[in-house]
Design a protein around this motif. Structure first.
Motif, PDB file in Angstrom:
ATOM      1  N   SER A 597       0.816  -1.207   0.000  1.00  0.00           N
ATOM      2  CA  SER A 597       0.000   0.000   0.000  1.00  0.00           C
ATOM      3  C   SER A 597       0.853   1.262   0.000  1.00  0.00           C
ATOM      4  N   LYS A 598       2.162   1.123   0.198  1.00  0.00           N
ATOM      5  CA  LYS A 598       3.036   2.295   0.182  1.00  0.00           C
ATOM      6  C   LYS A 598       3.251   2.847  -1.220  1.00  0.00           C
ATOM      7  N   PHE A 599       2.998   2.025  -2.244  1.00  0.00           N
ATOM      8  CA  PHE A 599       3.279   2.451  -3.610  1.00  0.00           C
ATOM      9  C   PHE A 599       1.992   2.826  -4.338  1.00  0.00           C
ATOM     10  N   GLY A 600       2.158   3.613  -5.418  1.00  0.00           N
ATOM     11  CA  GLY A 600       1.019   4.075  -6.198  1.00  0.00           C
ATOM     12  C   GLY A 600       0.447   2.975  -7.072  1.00  0.00           C
ATOM     13  N   GLN A 601      -0.670   3.281  -7.689  1.00  0.00           N
ATOM     14  CA  GLN A 601      -1.405   2.275  -8.444  1.00  0.00           C
ATOM     15  C   GLN A 601      -0.645   1.793  -9.664  1.00  0.00           C
ATOM     16  N   ASN A 602       0.292   2.582 -10.191  1.00  0.00           N
ATOM     17  CA  ASN A 602       1.019   2.165 -11.393  1.00  0.00           C
ATOM     18  C   ASN A 602       2.156   1.200 -11.086  1.00  0.00           C
ATOM     19  N   ASN A 603       2.575   1.148  -9.855  1.00  0.00           N
ATOM     20  CA  ASN A 603       3.653   0.229  -9.469  1.00  0.00           C
ATOM     21  C   ASN A 603       3.340  -0.400  -8.119  1.00  0.00           C
ATOM     22  N   ARG A 604       2.123  -0.875  -7.963  1.00  0.00           N
ATOM     23  CA  ARG A 604       1.702  -1.429  -6.685  1.00  0.00           C
ATOM     24  C   ARG A 604       2.430  -2.731  -6.373  1.00  0.00           C
ATOM     25  N   TYR A 605       2.739  -3.523  -7.398  1.00  0.00           N
ATOM     26  CA  TYR A 605       3.377  -4.819  -7.193  1.00  0.00           C
ATOM     27  C   TYR A 605       4.824  -4.806  -7.697  1.00  0.00           C
ATOM     28  N   GLY A 606       5.674  -5.510  -6.949  1.00  0.00           N
ATOM     29  CA  GLY A 606       7.045  -5.742  -7.362  1.00  0.00           C
ATOM     30  C   GLY A 606       7.285  -7.236  -7.467  1.00  0.00           C
ATOM     31  N   TYR A 607       8.146  -7.657  -8.391  1.00  0.00           N
ATOM     32  CA  TYR A 607       8.375  -9.081  -8.659  1.00  0.00           C
ATOM     33  C   TYR A 607       9.853  -9.391  -8.452  1.00  0.00           C
ATOM     34  N   PHE A 608      10.116 -10.459  -7.685  1.00  0.00           N
ATOM     35  CA  PHE A 608      11.476 -10.748  -7.254  1.00  0.00           C
ATOM     36  C   PHE A 608      11.791 -12.223  -7.508  1.00  0.00           C
ATOM     37  N   PRO A 609      12.489 -12.518  -8.607  1.00  0.00           N
ATOM     38  CA  PRO A 609      12.827 -13.904  -8.952  1.00  0.00           C
ATOM     39  C   PRO A 609      14.248 -14.259  -8.504  1.00  0.00           C
ATOM     40  N   SER A 610      14.531 -15.556  -8.473  1.00  0.00           N
ATOM     41  CA  SER A 610      15.897 -16.019  -8.244  1.00  0.00           C
ATOM     42  C   SER A 610      16.048 -17.422  -8.817  1.00  0.00           C
ATOM     43  N   PHE A 611      17.282 -17.742  -9.232  1.00  0.00           N
ATOM     44  CA  PHE A 611      17.611 -19.059  -9.764  1.00  0.00           C
ATOM     45  C   PHE A 611      18.966 -19.466  -9.185  1.00  0.00           C
ATOM     46  N   ALA A 612      19.088 -20.754  -8.872  1.00  0.00           N
ATOM     47  CA  ALA A 612      20.348 -21.243  -8.311  1.00  0.00           C
ATOM     48  C   ALA A 612      20.564 -22.685  -8.732  1.00  0.00           C
ATOM     49  N   ALA A 613      21.839 -23.059  -8.875  1.00  0.00           N
ATOM     50  CA  ALA A 613      22.209 -24.429  -9.221  1.00  0.00           C
ATOM     51  C   ALA A 613      23.418 -24.830  -8.396  1.00  0.00           C
ATOM     52  N   GLY A 614      23.499 -26.115  -8.089  1.00  0.00           N
ATOM     53  CA  GLY A 614      24.619 -26.610  -7.297  1.00  0.00           C
ATOM     54  C   GLY A 614      25.053 -27.985  -7.741  1.00  0.00           C
ATOM     55  N   GLN A 643      10.813  -1.941   0.285  1.00  0.00           N
ATOM     56  CA  GLN A 643       9.590  -1.163   0.332  1.00  0.00           C
ATOM     57  C   GLN A 643       9.589  -0.166   1.487  1.00  0.00           C
ATOM     58  N   GLU A 644      10.761   0.008   2.123  1.00  0.00           N
ATOM     59  CA  GLU A 644      10.829   0.877   3.295  1.00  0.00           C
ATOM     60  C   GLU A 644      10.920   2.340   2.883  1.00  0.00           C
ATOM     61  N   ILE A 645       9.800   2.882   2.438  1.00  0.00           N
ATOM     62  CA  ILE A 645       9.677   4.299   2.125  1.00  0.00           C
ATOM     63  C   ILE A 645       8.590   4.876   3.015  1.00  0.00           C
ATOM     64  N   PRO A 646       8.555   6.198   3.198  1.00  0.00           N
ATOM     65  CA  PRO A 646       7.482   6.772   4.029  1.00  0.00           C
ATOM     66  C   PRO A 646       6.107   6.419   3.479  1.00  0.00           C
ATOM     67  N   SER A 647       5.190   6.137   4.361  1.00  0.00           N
ATOM     68  CA  SER A 647       3.838   5.788   3.938  1.00  0.00           C
ATOM     69  C   SER A 647       3.194   6.949   3.186  1.00  0.00           C
ATOM     70  N   LYS A 648       2.421   6.617   2.177  1.00  0.00           N
ATOM     71  CA  LYS A 648       1.664   7.580   1.366  1.00  0.00           C
ATOM     72  C   LYS A 648       2.557   8.562   0.621  1.00  0.00           C
ATOM     73  N   ILE A 649       3.850   8.205   0.462  1.00  0.00           N
ATOM     74  CA  ILE A 649       4.747   9.128  -0.222  1.00  0.00           C
ATOM     75  C   ILE A 649       4.366   9.283  -1.695  1.00  0.00           C
ATOM     76  N   THR A 650       3.618   8.336  -2.230  1.00  0.00           N
ATOM     77  CA  THR A 650       3.200   8.422  -3.630  1.00  0.00           C
ATOM     78  C   THR A 650       1.930   9.239  -3.810  1.00  0.00           C
ATOM     79  N   LYS A 651       1.296   9.646  -2.710  1.00  0.00           N
ATOM     80  CA  LYS A 651       0.052  10.401  -2.791  1.00  0.00           C
ATOM     81  C   LYS A 651       0.299  11.885  -2.579  1.00  0.00           C
ATOM     82  N   ALA A 652      -0.651  12.697  -3.046  1.00  0.00           N
ATOM     83  CA  ALA A 652      -0.561  14.135  -2.835  1.00  0.00           C
ATOM     84  C   ALA A 652      -0.712  14.463  -1.361  1.00  0.00           C
TER      85      ALA A 652
END
Length: 731
Positions: A597-614, A643-652
């Motif tokens: 909820s800290k981010f605006g509607q255009n970037n509300r979701y973030g995607y974080f992938p990872s791959f590893a082999a051993g 996501q540690e930004i001030p709350s509602k920083i994306t709003k007026a």
């Protein structure tokens, strides 16, 4: 029955018993013979010291540096370059042979010659470690995870989990910000992983993800956890291990697992005490040297005739006490429990510096339906009292105050000629007392739906309430420091609520040499932080603490109140795939989508992938007779976020400001043609920040290539790491 008595002067006890045994006539009762023989044998075994020699080796040859210790004593030795040793011991003693990387063995002393062959310890390779939302065999792990259990924790005066790990793990730097009891710590895992959110890692306690928001306590927020209740701590370092936690894992993840009940019922009690003092005083001038140096530089000396060492006057020997009582056990195969109560009282080396903690812990596990239903209950409760002095001013006075000023005059702290406050008087006037009550509770039922497929629910609550009062009693002798002539009180109230609900499905499939584990989950977390700080001035000088006096606001001393409430929500979807073939080849893929909820509607979701082999090279056939107990090559690529930004920083943001006097009243509109000043314009609401719905997540990309190997010393590793910050946040 006649017993002959022999005069004994310096005969050893064995000879006395032997003489007594020989003096028994054949007609004596058999019981007397038997008892005498038993006494002689037991005494002989405990007093017959012999020289024990021998060798210690493994399958490859002699082992230099192996440890030989008489059990339950501190007496022992080590093997030389040829694996040989020599030790004085009694017949019947138990020798413990050990060496890092090998299984310990015990041998009873019967003769003077012992030969021991130690076996390699493969337990560490099969050890189960905690990964995100589950566990995994260490040999199958493709990410960088380091673990410390309770047997290896730091000992001594320990107030929080961070102190248990200090100096224990490679790549993990832990440093206290000060020496006060329960001081905050900077925990840095592999350097700084974020440009905006500092170095604090994400903490997970018994599966519950903590929030790093301030709780109103000026010291470490993890002080509510009793270190004596912790079973193990796992540190997830690289993106392959941490990506499953997504937007909060850029600085790594610390997973804390508390103790569970097992085995027969048992009760444990521990008590300890410690004394602390200033480790090294700063070299400053004493009174005589001060007088000489002021004259030498042509200064004006204000000599009040004293000779005061302010470092000694303002410090103390801190007494620490720690008491812990725990009960644990498993009454049946279907129920286990662990309960504990703890009390810790730690004094600092500055006066009026103290941390008290009362803690309670209850962990229970219930199983049913032949183990298919498994329910975990975890409750942690604590009451913490944190008393602090005015640290900055006290340290400054300690190092810079005139040593010719006597500490006391006529039994009371001397008045300083500079209209400043004697630090000894400040000790009596100032106090900063924070009282925190916190409870962390979660329940985690899991059900095996079909073979290999398990559903788990994790529901929990973390609630913290803090009252903090910073006050100066009125003191008319000084009028220019913190307005203390009138007295001042800052009364703060903080309440933090963290609610978590998670649903996960875990599927494990084994077929011949193939092992597949799939994790899918959903998480929803809601945070509410409330703060209210009231400032009062103008109190009666009646030696009563301002907190207990009338707080009525007046025109001369108006009451100032600042308050805020912050509400945030985080919804996440995550999944992980692990594949292992023949315990040699491993692959892991992870994806997490975080919506904040800290981010605006255009970037509300973030995607974080990872791959590893051993590649477990040590399990290959051609490594059968190798010197390596473990040899693994692994590589990973992954992304974590912030996501540690001030709350509602994306709003007026808007502001309405109207002051009675001064030019600060700028919330006006210049639409009155006859106005001659700002006050003549009409007031209204104005913009202070425009909306920014396109603000992006901070993303940290990490590439990790490493080799883990173990031969004589398990856990050695060489690793090459690349860290890239793709989207730093600016606002």
């Amino acid at each position: 029955m006649k017993i002959k008595l022999y005069p004994v002067k310096i005969l050893p006890p064995v000879s006395i018993i032997t003489a007594f045994l020989l003096s028994l006539p054949p007609t004596a009762p058999l019981q007397a013979h038997a008892l005498a023989k038993q006494a002689a044998t037991a005494l002989y075994q405990t007093t017959d010291e012999i020289t024990v020699t021998g060798t210690v080796r493994d399958d490859q040859g002699a082992l230099p540096g192996a440890s030989i210790l008489i059990k339950n004593t501190n007496k022992g030795t080590t093997t030389d370059a040829n694996g040989s040793f020599r030790l004085q011991a009694n017949r019947g003693d138990v020798l413990v042979f050990s060496m890092i990387g090998y299984q310990a063995q015990e041998q009873v002393v019967g003769s003077g010659q012992i030969a021991i062959t130690l076996k390699a310890d493969t337990k560490q390779l099969n050890e189960v470690v905690v990964v995100g939302y589950g566990t995994q065999k260490r040999s199958d792990v493709t990410g960088a995870i380091a673990s410390v259990n309770s047997e290896s924790f730091n000992k001594g005066v320990v107030t929080n989990p961070g102190e248990l790990l200090q100096g224990k793990l490679a790549g993990v730097s832990i440093a206290a910000n000060s020496g006060e009891p329960g001081a905050t710590q900077d925990i840095v895992i592999r350097g700084i992983g974020s440009l905006r959110s500092g170095t604090q890692p994400l903490y997970v306690v018994d599966g519950f993800v903590l929030d790093n928001s301030a709780t109103g306590v000026p010291t470490n927020p993890l002080n509510f956890i009793n270190p004596n209740d912790i079973e193990s701590i796992d540190v997830l370092k690289d993106a392959s291990a941490t990506a499953v936690y997504g937007s909060r894992a850029s600085n790594g993840v610390v997973v804390i697992t508390t103790k569970k009940g097992k085995g027969k019922p048992q009760v444990n009690f521990s008590a300890s005490a410690a004394v602390s003092s200033i480790a090294r005083k700063i070299d400053v001038f004493d009174a005589d040297a001060f007088r000489q140096q002021v004259a030498a530089v042509g200064g004006t000396l204000q000599d009040l005739g004293g000779n005061t060492n302010w470092q000694e006057e303002l410090t103390q020997k801190g007494i620490s006490q720690n008491y812990n009582l725990s009960m644990s056990g498993a009454s049946t195969d279907n129920f286990s429990y662990y309960a504990s109560a703890g009390y810790q009282d730690q004094e600092g080396i500055l006066k009026n510096s103290r941390l008290k903690r009362y803690s309670g812990k209850l962990n229970m596990n219930q199983r049913a339906f032949n183990g298919r239903l498994n329910i975990d209950y975890n409750i942690t409760a604590s009451h913490t009292e944190n008393l602090r002095p005015e640290i900055t001013s006290t340290i400054s006075d300690m190092l810079s105050l005139n040593p010719t000023v006597p500490a006391y005059t006529n039994g009371v702290p001397s008045l300083l000629p500079t209209n400043a406050l004697n630090p000894l008087t400040r000790y009596n006037l100032y106090s900063d007392n924070a009282i925190n009550n916190r409870i962390l509770a979660n329940v985690s039922p899991s059900l095996e739906i079909v073979k290999g497929l398990t559903y788990k629910l994790n529901f929990g609550l973390d609630y913290s309430a803090t009252n903090r009062n910073q006050q100066y009693k009125p003191f008319l002798g000084v009028i220019n420091e913190s307005d203390i002539s009138n007295g001042v009180l800052d009364a703060g109230v903080n309440a933090n609520t963290n609610q978590l609900i998670e649903n996960t499905l875990n599927y494990n499939w084994n077929q011949d040499a193939h092992n597949v584990t799939v994790l899918a989950g959903h998480s929803f977390q809601k945070f509410m932080d409330e703060t209210r700080i009231s400032t009062y001035r103008g109190f009666a000088n009646n030696n009563i603490d301002p907190i207990y006096q009338d707080h009525t606001s007046t025109v001369q001393f108006p009451t100032a109140v600042n308050s805020e409430a912050i509400k945030n929500e985080l919804q996440s979807f995550f999944g992980r795939l692990n594949y292992v073939y023949a315990n040699k080849y491993m692959f892991t893929a992870t994806l997490r989508a975080d919506g904040s909820s800290k981010f605006g509607q255009n970037n509300r979701y973030g995607y974080f992938p990872s791959f590893a082999a051993g590649w477990n090279i040590s399990n290959e056939d051609f490594m059968t007779n190798s010197i390596f107990n473990n040899l693994k090559l692994r590589a990973s690529w992954g992304q974590t976020g912030n996501q540690e930004i001030p709350s509602k920083i994306t709003k007026a943001s808007y502001l309405e400001q109207r002051l009675l006097t001064g030019t600060g009243s700028t919330s006006t509109y210049p639409i009155a043609p006859n106005a001659t000043s700002l006050e003549g314009y009409p007031y209204g609401i104005i913009f202070t920040r425009l909306a920014n719905p396109d603000l992006q997540w901070e993303v940290s990309t990490q590439v990790d290539v490493g080799i883990d190997f173990a031969f004589l010393i398990p856990g050695c590793l060489v690793r090459w790491i690349i860290l890239i910050n793709n989207h730093p946040i600016y606002y």
